[in-house]
Design an enzyme around this catalytic site. Structure first.
Site, short mmCIF file in Angstrom:
data_model
loop_
_atom_site.label_atom_id
_atom_site.label_comp_id
_atom_site.label_asym_id
_atom_site.label_seq_id
_atom_site.Cartn_x
_atom_site.Cartn_y
_atom_site.Cartn_z
CG ASP A 167 -7.94 -6.93 2.22
OD1 ASP A 167 -7.07 -7.63 2.77
OD2 ASP A 167 -7.80 -5.71 2.03
CD GLU A 172 -4.06 -7.92 0.69
OE1 GLU A 172 -4.08 -7.88 1.94
OE2 GLU A 172 -3.47 -8.81 0.07
CB THR A 200 -0.92 -0.04 1.24
OG1 THR A 200 -1.67 -1.24 1.22
CG2 THR A 200 -1.86 1.14 1.33
CB SER A 225 -9.94 -1.24 3.47
OG SER A 225 -8.71 -0.56 3.45
#
Length: 588
Positions: free
Chosen positions: A448, A428, A408, A473
């Site tokens: 995720d 990710e 990220t 997230s």
């Protein structure tokens, strides 16, 4: 604490479905720092001076990206123009972290406008995705088998989100924003030490023929530091988007190329051209609350980051941490205990609000947070926290132990007038799904979701895979105001640890009075409702004995944050960039 954006409440309601454990066995207890390949590149923290400037500031995760943002501002562009140009460069020079094949979240504030614009460019699961996606003969796939597959690829959202942001807030022509990245893609950029180290250790990336041909030499060795790497395929994509706009990414040859790359993987996925054509970025109500002397604003669900950061900062108002010495065992204790409580609620309640009723306002209720803060004992750790029962909750939760592995990035662009964008974007895991198409990598964001569709009691997991759903997230772009004036903008990469990285920096600036650079450089610490984690090789190791005597299970871990931020001061703007990575702040 007074909450803002009340119009948001009906979308979330006041109940939550149960969430399930990620997987059975030892995999449940693995946390991001254990398996983060980026941790290997962090050996020490070299202190830097804070950057000061009178007119504007750009802080991004690579110097070339920062330069692209500065170039747009010097041409008279808006902070949004600068952020988009910087992100397009990041997708080229930092491909392990973000790019066209991923998604992101952004908060935007314009001077003179009381609104906080929250952009959700999170990926969505393909329409054909089902809750049992990662089950094989009734057994969960190994996590990394799921990551390195076509099944992990969600519909990318970053391009659509950037297009929407530019349409609302851009000043320069759309095509102008692509020029810095186009030059670098065509003429080449030097492989950085961090990119080289990550390529060296990314064994499965070599399994993708297109990726291997780009990232490695004929013998399969990663290109050395300083090697000039050109990406003509990425340049062609950028030129197409510059000429034709964001729609060209979601329909036609570019969309077809992504679908074919996913379908041709040895473990194929089900992304379709219809999924891409139907994708929409969302403009949500920012989640804002007055905490102490400041108003904090973050992303609402499906990101858990804004909610968890606001909870931590509110819980800490009930502790003496502001009066404690940074780095002391007592400061680590209070910070970690607040984190346990926030992560317990995060794991239990947060998912895509279009599919799950998330009790946001109950979780930020004053009385609820006071009752949670009362669980923090000054002399003893509570161990593992249970999720609370916020006001109006209908169904009790089942806690989830989430495995989130980061790849990220974060950037901030701000000016003296108070215009600002703080944006976190991601593919990710490091190098995403490893599927390389047209010069960029596709995400693995579908992992995720909870890989198991149900919890131990057989109830549906709230964060289970469903077609069109956005996975939860931890991305945490944050804006802080005092009155109507912005004070601070920041965010970080780091998987589920993002929340602690951002909260630590907020404590360092707003409670301990440090400048943004000094606060970023503070040793990372906290708990994700497991052990108390402290950054290896830092002065925090001196607190271990005291913490253990207080009942903490302490783990020293690599904690490679990538916080980038900007502060407004009476003298002008201050910019900070995390020395654990390669980014810089520049102003003018």
């Amino acid at each position: 604490m007074r909450l803002f954006s009340r119009k948001y409440a009906p979308c979330l309601l006041v109940a939550a479905l149960a969430l399930s454990p990620l997987a059975a066995g030892a995999a449940q207890e693995v946390v991001a720092a254990d398996l983060n390949p980026e941790a290997a590149t962090v050996s020490h923290i070299e202190s830097r001076p804070v950057v000061r400037a009178p007119r504007y500031m750009v802080s991004a995760a690579n110097p070339l990206a920062t330069a692209a943002g500065v170039e747009m501002l010097e041409q008279g562009g808006s902070v949004i123009d600068a952020a988009i140009a910087a992100q397009l460069v990041l997708g080229l020079v930092e491909p392990q972290s973000s790019g066209l094949g991923g998604g992101g979240f952004a908060l935007v504030h314009r001077a003179g406008d009381s609104a906080i614009h929250a952009y959700d460019g999170r990926e969505t699961a393909p329409a054909a995705a089902r809750p049992d996606r990662f089950l094989k003969n009734g057994t969960l796939m190994p996590f990394f088998d799921a990551v390195d597959s076509g099944l992990s690829v969600g519909t990318p959202g970053l391009v659509r989100m950037m297009g929407d942001m530019h349409a609302a807030h851009g000043v320069l022509p759309w095509a102008t924003l692509f020029q810095p990245a186009l030059r670098l893609a065509r003429d080449g950029f030097q492989v950085s030490p961090r990119l080289h180290a990550l390529l060296r250790d990314a064994d499965t990336l070599r399994n993708n023929a297109a990726a291997a041909a780009y990232f490695y030499d004929a013998e399969g060795s990663p290109w050395p530091v300083g090697h000039v790497l050109r990406n003509p395929d990425y340049a062609r994509v950028l030129q197409t988007l510059a000429d034709e706009g964001p729609d060209a990414f979601y329909t036609g040859p570019l969309a077809r190329g992504m679908v074919e790359a996913v379908a041709s993987h040895p473990v194929p996925g089900d992304l379709t051209e219809a999924d891409l054509a139907a994708y929409r970025a969302l403009r949500r109500e920012a989640l804002c609350a007055e905490i102490g002397a400041y108003r904090y604003c973050g992303m609402p669900p499906p990101s858990s980051g804004g909610l968890a950061v606001l909870q931590i900062m509110a819980l800490l108002q009930h502790t003496p941490i502001a009066r404690l010495r940074p780095g002391s065992a007592e400061a680590v204790h209070y910070f970690s205990e607040a984190g346990r409580l926030a992560y317990a609620d995060r794991d239990a309640y947060v998912a895509d609000p279009a599919f799950v009723r998330v009790p946001v306002y109950g979780l930020l209720d004053d009385d609820y947070l006071a009752s949670r803060a009362a669980l923090i004992r000054p002399e003893r750790s509570m161990g593992r926290a249970e999720p609370g029962v916020p006001p109006g909750l209908i169904e009790a939760p089942a806690a989830e132990s989430a495995l989130e592995l980061p790849s990220t990035t974060h950037l901030v662009v701000a000016d003296r007038d108070g215009n600002v964008v703080t944006m976190t974007s991601s593919i990710e895991f490091v190098f995403g799904s490893k599927i390389f198409v047209n010069g960029y990598l596709l995400n693995n964001q579908v992992t995720d979701f909870s890989l198991s569709p149900t919890d131990d009691a057989g109830r549906p997991a709230a964060n289970r895979v469903e077609g069109g759903k956005r996975p939860r997230s931890s991305m945490s772009p944050i804006l802080v105001f005092k009155g109507e004036q912005p004070v601070l903008a920041l965010g970080s990469p780091g998987g589920s640890a993002i929340i602690n990285y951002v909260a630590k920096t907020l404590v360092g600036t707003l409670m301990w009075g440090k400048n943004i650079q000094a606060a970023i450089e503070l040793p990372n610490m906290g708990s994700r409702n497991r052990a108390t984690e402290i950054e290896r090789g830092t002065p925090l190791s001196r607190a271990i004995g005291t913490l253990k005597a207080m009942g903490h299970e302490v783990r020293e871990v690599e904690y490679p944050s990538g916080v980038h931020g900007v502060m407004w001061t009476p003298e002008g703007l201050e910019g900070g960039a995390d020395p654990r990575r390669e980014g810089v702040a520049r102003g003018g």
